[in-house]
Motif scaffolding. Structure first.
Motif: not given
Length: 237
Positions: A141-160
């Motif tokens: 849970l403490g590392m969740l912001p880092t993981i979520r930010e990376a996840s969001d970046t993936v879909l921002r760069l490639n929604p598919r």
């Protein structure tokens, strides 16, 4: 052989500047160091289920290729190999943590070389997420912001990006509602992944797990049965 080899002067190459230019051109068109190793490693990783030790061989090849001539593509594949090492080959939590940490570091190096590579950000997120899970729920849970930010970046760069959609759905499915969890949105992400790639069994399994958690038994059975009957899985291992 030396006597038969024409001298540079005989070829008209008398200028050091011209010689440097010719060498630069030759290097530019030479095969990339480690290209064959990276290609062989990808083949090994695509069939590791036939022999799990192929993960180790692939990782060694990629380490060599990355040392000889690091590229974002090679480092991203290396991050993937370390992730599989942690998931499949490691035999202790210490070994798993070490594998995921090295995978995340390889992905960081790939991102530094290619900031817009969705795959590099994906494997950073996956390795970091698994590292956090292995350390325990509170650490995760403490590392969740880092993981979520990376996840969001993936879909921002490639929604598919199919694996990116599965990752985003997994975060929404597993995280407590107070921290942004949302099972309805998770279901939508898994279904979107299957729209992009109907043969992605990982997405179907995650969707079934979500249905089980929601006690939607018939839908879970349907998805799992479709996995068993899948004739052409795009993620066969």
């Amino acid at each position: 052989a030396a006597a038969e080899r024409p001298a540079l002067a005989d070829l008209g190459v008398r200028s050091p500047a011209l010689l440097f230019m010719l060498l630069a051109v030759a290097l530019a068109f030479a095969p990339a160091a480690g290209a064959d190793e990276a290609s062989e490693a990808r083949t090994l990783l695509a069939t590791w289920h036939q022999e799990p030790a192929r993960i180790d061989r692939a990782r060694a090849l990629l380490e060599g290729a990355a040392a000889a001539r690091p590229s974002a593509e090679t480092l991203t594949e290396l991050a993937r190999a370390w992730f599989l090492t942690g998931d499949i080959r490691a035999r202790s939590d210490a070994d798993r943590l070490g594998a995921y940490e090295r995978g995340a570091e390889a992905a960081r190096r790939a991102i530094a070389l290619a900031p817009n590579s969705d795959q590099a950000h994906l494997w950073f997120a996956l390795n970091t997420g698994r590292f956090a899970e292995t350390r325990g729920a509170m650490k995760a849970l403490g590392m969740l912001p880092t993981i979520r930010e990376a996840s969001d970046t993936v879909l921002r760069l490639n929604p598919r990006n199919v694996d990116g959609l599965i990752l985003a759905g997994g975060i929404l499915a597993e995280v407590p509602r107070l921290m942004g969890g949302d099972r309805a949105r998770a279901e939508a992400q898994f279904k979107r992944a299957l729209e992009v790639d109907p043969h992605k069994t990982a997405a179907r399994i995650e969707l079934a797990r979500l249905y089980i958690a929601m006690k939607r038994w018939a839908e879970a059975r349907r998805e799992l049965q479709r996995v068993l009957e899948e004739p052409a899985a795009s993620d066969l291992p």
